[in-house]
Scaffold this motif. Sequence first.
Motif, PDB file in Angstrom:
ATOM      1  N   CYS A  14       0.747  -1.388   0.058  1.00  0.00           N
ATOM      2  CA  CYS A  14       0.159  -0.069   0.042  1.00  0.00           C
ATOM      3  C   CYS A  14       0.895   1.080  -0.099  1.00  0.00           C
ATOM      4  CB  CYS A  14      -1.028  -0.009   1.135  1.00  0.00           C
ATOM      5  SG  CYS A  14      -2.198  -1.152   1.202  1.00  0.00           S
ATOM      6  N   LEU A  15       2.112   1.246   0.634  1.00  0.00           N
ATOM      7  CA  LEU A  15       2.765   2.451   0.776  1.00  0.00           C
ATOM      8  C   LEU A  15       3.543   2.539  -0.615  1.00  0.00           C
ATOM      9  CD1 LEU A  15       3.708   4.575   2.720  1.00  0.00           C
ATOM     10  CD2 LEU A  15       5.814   2.999   3.313  1.00  0.00           C
ATOM     11  N   THR A  16       3.805   1.673  -1.268  1.00  0.00           N
ATOM     12  CA  THR A  16       4.362   1.740  -2.776  1.00  0.00           C
ATOM     13  C   THR A  16       3.619   2.305  -3.842  1.00  0.00           C
ATOM     14  OG1 THR A  16       5.951  -0.268  -2.428  1.00  0.00           O
ATOM     15  CG2 THR A  16       5.619   0.426  -4.512  1.00  0.00           C
ATOM     16  N   GLY A  17       1.982   2.005  -3.420  1.00  0.00           N
ATOM     17  CA  GLY A  17       1.010   2.489  -4.348  1.00  0.00           C
ATOM     18  C   GLY A  17       0.707   3.864  -3.907  1.00  0.00           C
ATOM     19  N   LEU A  18       0.964   4.201  -2.604  1.00  0.00           N
ATOM     20  CA  LEU A  18       0.523   5.621  -2.255  1.00  0.00           C
ATOM     21  C   LEU A  18       1.837   6.671  -2.868  1.00  0.00           C
ATOM     22  CD1 LEU A  18      -0.947   7.856  -0.564  1.00  0.00           C
ATOM     23  CD2 LEU A  18       0.293   6.994   1.409  1.00  0.00           C
ATOM     24  N   ILE A  19       3.041   5.967  -2.785  1.00  0.00           N
ATOM     25  CA  ILE A  19       3.915   6.903  -3.447  1.00  0.00           C
ATOM     26  C   ILE A  19       3.981   7.159  -4.716  1.00  0.00           C
ATOM     27  CG2 ILE A  19       6.395   6.868  -3.585  1.00  0.00           C
ATOM     28  CD1 ILE A  19       6.953   5.612  -0.881  1.00  0.00           C
ATOM     29  N   GLY A  20       3.415   6.001  -5.423  1.00  0.00           N
ATOM     30  CA  GLY A  20       3.276   6.214  -6.688  1.00  0.00           C
ATOM     31  C   GLY A  20       2.109   7.153  -7.267  1.00  0.00           C
ATOM     32  N   TRP A  21       0.878   7.098  -6.442  1.00  0.00           N
ATOM     33  CA  TRP A  21       0.051   7.984  -6.654  1.00  0.00           C
ATOM     34  C   TRP A  21       0.330   9.427  -6.383  1.00  0.00           C
ATOM     35  CZ3 TRP A  21      -4.355   8.202  -9.075  1.00  0.00           C
ATOM     36  CH2 TRP A  21      -5.425   9.103  -8.746  1.00  0.00           C
ATOM     37  N   MET A  22       1.082   9.668  -5.252  1.00  0.00           N
ATOM     38  CA  MET A  22       1.529  11.034  -5.159  1.00  0.00           C
ATOM     39  C   MET A  22       2.568  11.465  -6.122  1.00  0.00           C
ATOM     40  SD  MET A  22       2.255  10.514  -0.933  1.00  0.00           S
ATOM     41  CE  MET A  22       3.578  11.766  -1.205  1.00  0.00           C
ATOM     42  N   PHE A  44       9.226  17.815  -7.778  1.00  0.00           N
ATOM     43  CA  PHE A  44       9.500  16.566  -7.573  1.00  0.00           C
ATOM     44  C   PHE A  44      10.806  16.454  -6.542  1.00  0.00           C
ATOM     45  CE2 PHE A  44       7.232  15.111 -11.469  1.00  0.00           C
ATOM     46  CZ  PHE A  44       6.562  13.993 -10.711  1.00  0.00           C
ATOM     47  N   THR A  45      11.670  17.254  -6.699  1.00  0.00           N
ATOM     48  CA  THR A  45      12.667  17.252  -5.643  1.00  0.00           C
ATOM     49  C   THR A  45      12.318  17.616  -4.106  1.00  0.00           C
ATOM     50  OG1 THR A  45      14.411  17.971  -7.278  1.00  0.00           O
ATOM     51  CG2 THR A  45      14.905  18.472  -4.964  1.00  0.00           C
ATOM     52  N   VAL A  46      11.453  18.687  -4.025  1.00  0.00           N
ATOM     53  CA  VAL A  46      11.046  19.230  -2.777  1.00  0.00           C
ATOM     54  C   VAL A  46       9.994  18.258  -2.106  1.00  0.00           C
ATOM     55  CG1 VAL A  46       9.829  20.852  -1.530  1.00  0.00           C
ATOM     56  CG2 VAL A  46      11.531  21.463  -3.358  1.00  0.00           C
ATOM     57  N   LEU A  47       8.907  17.766  -3.023  1.00  0.00           N
ATOM     58  CA  LEU A  47       8.225  16.840  -2.358  1.00  0.00           C
ATOM     59  C   LEU A  47       8.563  15.445  -2.378  1.00  0.00           C
ATOM     60  CD1 LEU A  47       4.900  18.222  -4.251  1.00  0.00           C
ATOM     61  CD2 LEU A  47       5.637  18.604  -1.912  1.00  0.00           C
ATOM     62  N   GLY A  48       9.510  15.063  -2.962  1.00  0.00           N
ATOM     63  CA  GLY A  48      10.093  13.693  -3.064  1.00  0.00           C
ATOM     64  C   GLY A  48      11.286  13.539  -1.844  1.00  0.00           C
ATOM     65  N   ALA A  49      11.696  14.515  -1.378  1.00  0.00           N
ATOM     66  CA  ALA A  49      12.652  14.545  -0.013  1.00  0.00           C
ATOM     67  C   ALA A  49      11.724  13.916   1.101  1.00  0.00           C
ATOM     68  CB  ALA A  49      12.974  15.831   0.193  1.00  0.00           C
ATOM     69  N   GLY A  50      10.392  13.989   1.104  1.00  0.00           N
ATOM     70  CA  GLY A  50       9.607  13.531   2.007  1.00  0.00           C
ATOM     71  C   GLY A  50       9.832  11.791   2.002  1.00  0.00           C
ATOM     72  N   VAL A  51       9.662  11.348   0.735  1.00  0.00           N
ATOM     73  CA  VAL A  51       9.700   9.817   0.557  1.00  0.00           C
ATOM     74  C   VAL A  51      10.881   9.360   0.756  1.00  0.00           C
ATOM     75  CG1 VAL A  51       9.587   8.207  -1.455  1.00  0.00           C
ATOM     76  CG2 VAL A  51       7.958  10.034  -1.066  1.00  0.00           C
ATOM     77  N   VAL A  52      12.111  10.240   0.477  1.00  0.00           N
ATOM     78  CA  VAL A  52      13.549   9.827   0.649  1.00  0.00           C
ATOM     79  C   VAL A  52      13.932   9.638   2.177  1.00  0.00           C
ATOM     80  CG1 VAL A  52      15.934  10.367   0.338  1.00  0.00           C
ATOM     81  CG2 VAL A  52      14.351  10.528  -1.556  1.00  0.00           C
ATOM     82  N   GLY A  53      13.100  10.462   2.951  1.00  0.00           N
ATOM     83  CA  GLY A  53      13.574  10.700   4.138  1.00  0.00           C
ATOM     84  C   GLY A  53      12.658   9.284   4.879  1.00  0.00           C
ATOM     85  N   PHE A  54      11.547   9.088   4.413  1.00  0.00           N
ATOM     86  CA  PHE A  54      10.847   7.876   5.032  1.00  0.00           C
ATOM     87  C   PHE A  54      11.776   6.541   4.611  1.00  0.00           C
ATOM     88  CE2 PHE A  54       7.876   4.395   4.602  1.00  0.00           C
ATOM     89  CZ  PHE A  54       7.293   4.210   5.873  1.00  0.00           C
TER      90      PHE A  54
END
Length: 66
Positions: A14-22, A44-54
């Motif tokens: 589900c988390l992979t799906g959520l990241i793809g949807w985001m 993508f850089t700024v909003l993707g930083a949260g995914v990278v942090g997770f």
Amino acid sequence: MNEALFSEIALYICLTGLIGWMGFIVWDLAKKSQAGRFGTIALFTVLGAGVVGFVIKTVLVEVMQI
């Protein structure tokens, strides 16, 4: 299959799906706002930083066995 294993598998799927949807939402936002190449990269850089942090947090927790 016990509840803990099911929860762990469901979390990753589900988390992979959520990241793809985001990612799709950010792409659509950049397209609709006519952000251009630089704006799209910035979004993508700024909003993707949260995914990278997770992901980094998850790796550190697994490595440190907390």
